[in-house]
Design an enzyme around this catalytic site. Sequence first.
Site, PDB file in Angstrom:
ATOM      1  N   PHE A 127       0.844  -1.203   0.000  1.00 58.89           N
ATOM      2  CA  PHE A 127       0.000   0.000   0.000  1.00 58.89           C
ATOM      3  C   PHE A 127       0.884   1.260   0.000  1.00 58.89           C
ATOM      4  O   PHE A 127       1.896   1.294   0.703  1.00 58.89           O
ATOM      5  CB  PHE A 127      -0.901  -0.045   1.234  1.00 58.89           C
ATOM      6  CG  PHE A 127      -2.024   0.944   1.212  1.00 58.89           C
ATOM      7  CD1 PHE A 127      -3.187   0.677   0.526  1.00 58.89           C
ATOM      8  CD2 PHE A 127      -1.917   2.150   1.887  1.00 58.89           C
ATOM      9  CE1 PHE A 127      -4.242   1.583   0.504  1.00 58.89           C
ATOM     10  CE2 PHE A 127      -2.963   3.069   1.877  1.00 58.89           C
ATOM     11  CZ  PHE A 127      -4.120   2.782   1.180  1.00 58.89           C
ATOM     12  N   ASP A 193       0.740  -5.128   8.644  1.00 58.80           N
ATOM     13  CA  ASP A 193      -0.377  -4.215   8.426  1.00 58.80           C
ATOM     14  C   ASP A 193      -1.592  -5.087   8.104  1.00 58.80           C
ATOM     15  O   ASP A 193      -1.609  -5.801   7.098  1.00 58.80           O
ATOM     16  CB  ASP A 193      -0.049  -3.262   7.266  1.00 58.80           C
ATOM     17  CG  ASP A 193      -1.124  -2.189   7.054  1.00 58.80           C
ATOM     18  OD1 ASP A 193      -2.303  -2.452   7.410  1.00 58.80           O
ATOM     19  OD2 ASP A 193      -0.797  -1.113   6.519  1.00 58.80           O
ATOM     20  N   TYR A 218     -11.908   1.550   9.845  1.00 57.07           N
ATOM     21  CA  TYR A 218     -13.050   2.006   9.027  1.00 57.07           C
ATOM     22  C   TYR A 218     -13.364   1.045   7.891  1.00 57.07           C
ATOM     23  O   TYR A 218     -14.275   1.280   7.122  1.00 57.07           O
ATOM     24  CB  TYR A 218     -12.818   3.426   8.495  1.00 57.07           C
ATOM     25  CG  TYR A 218     -11.516   3.649   7.773  1.00 57.07           C
ATOM     26  CD1 TYR A 218     -11.336   3.220   6.462  1.00 57.07           C
ATOM     27  CD2 TYR A 218     -10.451   4.296   8.407  1.00 57.07           C
ATOM     28  CE1 TYR A 218     -10.131   3.416   5.810  1.00 57.07           C
ATOM     29  CE2 TYR A 218      -9.243   4.496   7.758  1.00 57.07           C
ATOM     30  CZ  TYR A 218      -9.082   4.055   6.459  1.00 57.07           C
ATOM     31  OH  TYR A 218      -7.888   4.250   5.820  1.00 57.07           O
ATOM     32  N   LYS A 219     -12.593  -0.040   7.760  1.00 58.63           N
ATOM     33  CA  LYS A 219     -12.859  -1.016   6.700  1.00 58.63           C
ATOM     34  C   LYS A 219     -13.797  -2.078   7.278  1.00 58.63           C
ATOM     35  O   LYS A 219     -14.940  -1.780   7.586  1.00 58.63           O
ATOM     36  CB  LYS A 219     -11.534  -1.553   6.160  1.00 58.63           C
ATOM     37  CG  LYS A 219     -10.763  -0.441   5.412  1.00 58.63           C
ATOM     38  CD  LYS A 219      -9.350  -0.807   4.997  1.00 58.63           C
ATOM     39  CE  LYS A 219      -8.718   0.373   4.247  1.00 58.63           C
ATOM     40  NZ  LYS A 219      -7.262   0.238   4.079  1.00 58.63           N
ATOM     41  N   ARG A 364     -12.647  -3.625  -7.954  1.00 60.21           N
ATOM     42  CA  ARG A 364     -12.522  -4.281  -6.649  1.00 60.21           C
ATOM     43  C   ARG A 364     -13.895  -4.510  -6.036  1.00 60.21           C
ATOM     44  O   ARG A 364     -14.718  -3.595  -5.984  1.00 60.21           O
ATOM     45  CB  ARG A 364     -11.754  -3.364  -5.691  1.00 60.21           C
ATOM     46  CG  ARG A 364     -10.315  -3.676  -5.577  1.00 60.21           C
ATOM     47  CD  ARG A 364      -9.583  -2.912  -4.481  1.00 60.21           C
ATOM     48  NE  ARG A 364     -10.278  -1.864  -3.755  1.00 60.21           N
ATOM     49  CZ  ARG A 364      -9.857  -1.380  -2.593  1.00 60.21           C
ATOM     50  NH1 ARG A 364      -8.784  -1.862  -2.009  1.00 60.21           N
ATOM     51  NH2 ARG A 364     -10.505  -0.398  -1.993  1.00 60.21           N
TER      52      ARG A 364
HETATM   53  C1  LIG Z   1      -6.447   1.395   4.104  1.00 59.48           C
HETATM   54  C2  LIG Z   1      -4.994   1.153   4.378  1.00 59.48           C
HETATM   55  C3  LIG Z   1      -4.211   2.099   5.059  1.00 59.48           C
HETATM   56  C4  LIG Z   1      -4.824   3.416   5.446  1.00 59.48           C
HETATM   57  O1  LIG Z   1      -4.067   4.179   6.294  1.00 59.48           O
HETATM   58  P1  LIG Z   1      -4.706   5.435   7.045  1.00 59.48           P
HETATM   59  O2  LIG Z   1      -3.557   6.118   7.643  1.00 59.48           O
HETATM   60  O3  LIG Z   1      -5.681   4.913   8.066  1.00 59.48           O
HETATM   61  O4  LIG Z   1      -5.414   6.276   6.028  1.00 59.48           O
HETATM   62  C5  LIG Z   1      -2.894   1.789   5.342  1.00 59.48           C
HETATM   63  N1  LIG Z   1      -2.342   0.619   4.940  1.00 59.48           N
HETATM   64  C6  LIG Z   1      -3.080  -0.303   4.258  1.00 59.48           C
HETATM   65  C7  LIG Z   1      -2.456  -1.585   3.846  1.00 59.48           C
HETATM   66  C8  LIG Z   1      -4.412  -0.055   3.955  1.00 59.48           C
HETATM   67  O5  LIG Z   1      -5.112  -0.943   3.276  1.00 59.48           O
END
Ligand SMILES: *Cc1c(COP(=O)(O)O)cnc(C)c1O
Length: 394
Positions: A127, A193, A218-219, A364
């Site tokens: 990511f 992560d 939030y997911k 997706r």
């Molecule tokens: C959604 C996501 C994030 C989001 O990070 P935020 O700081 O909460 O915006 C980080 N890493 C991964 C792998 C994600 O899927």
Amino acid sequence: MSPPAPAEVEALDRADPLAHTRERFDLPAGVVYLDGNSLGALPRAVAARVSSAIAQEWGRDLITGWDEAGWWELPVTVGDRIGRLLGAAPGQVVAGDSTSVNLYRLVRIALGLRPGRRRLVTEEGNFPTDHYLLRQVGGSDLAVVRREQLRDALDGETAALVLTHVDYRSGARHDLAALTKAAHAAGALAVWDLSHSVGAVPLALDDDGVDLAVGCSYKYLNGGPGAPAWSYVARRHHATATSPIPGWIGHADPFAMEPEYRPAAGIRRLLAGTPAVLGLAALDAALDAFDGVTLDALRAKSLALTDLFLELVDARVGLPTITPRRRADRGSQVSLCHPDAPAVMGTLISRGVIGDVRPPDVLRFGFAPLYVRFVDVWRAVEVLADVVSSGRRG
Ligand SMILES: *Cc1c(COP(=O)(O)O)cnc(C)c1O
């Protein structure tokens, strides 16, 4: 074998042990929501809890809310509730800040726990926020390698292997236990992560010996837009974990107002500033949606949904997928490829089927096991087949 007919799909919903949890959500009528991997749906319990946190706790209790309403403990009480979904015993998870900030903190902590080692190892395609942070923290000692080369990249210089468990683009899932073991065999730490795992994919962080982990709320945890994220630090590292953001809330005695920083015992030392109480209250109420739900039940439903989607897409749409076919290698999303992905998704959304796109050509679809039904999968593929075959888009 022909794909299941609509009547068979309805029977799957009737036999679904998690059918009742959909009522815990407030979903708009007529919408098939397959974007819970990006923003989880609204749990019904949230609105009442947040309005009472505002009107009663803040409005009436005023500053006494810190003790009377449990605000002070929320990062840890909410953390422990997330911990159940992580396979983490209490006292090892705190909720707060964003995943990005938490990952930065944990990677710095990992480097501190491995003095003399500087290298961080991650994979291509991780990511973006993870890459940006790792590049900054790891500098020239960051190794970014392909998935197949991860194990070979671990050496005596490696401080930590830093990976995302379920890939945000493809939905491919790493073998977390095996890679954690490989990191340890090289004397390195494993930092995960779990943004696309928690709430949909079973986790056993304590049993698997994971050192540090972060993830979003939030997911699949449905904590709402910008919900406080969380951090896990295995208990064996608590005494020696040094946060690079030594804020007063993580001090051993915040109200002593001491001139020198002394970290709190335990997981509270990860805290930096004042907790976001309203966001934590929303997340706390959102987690009620997982009450009585086992990780095995979540996984069984998630696999059944993605299996059905793949089967129907193969039979009726025929788009290629970059999501692994092998169940063990899959998270809770399916990604299809189409050269005109943004236009296809735009049309799907206008017809009530909500997913999202990722560049360059990925459609997706996320399957949140608490509220997505088998009939939703059927409906999504029906609309997708029509949009792709008719070419009517825009
Ligand atoms: C959604 C996501 C994030 C989001 O990070 P935020 O700081 O909460 O915006 C980080 N890493 C991964 C792998 C994600 O899927």
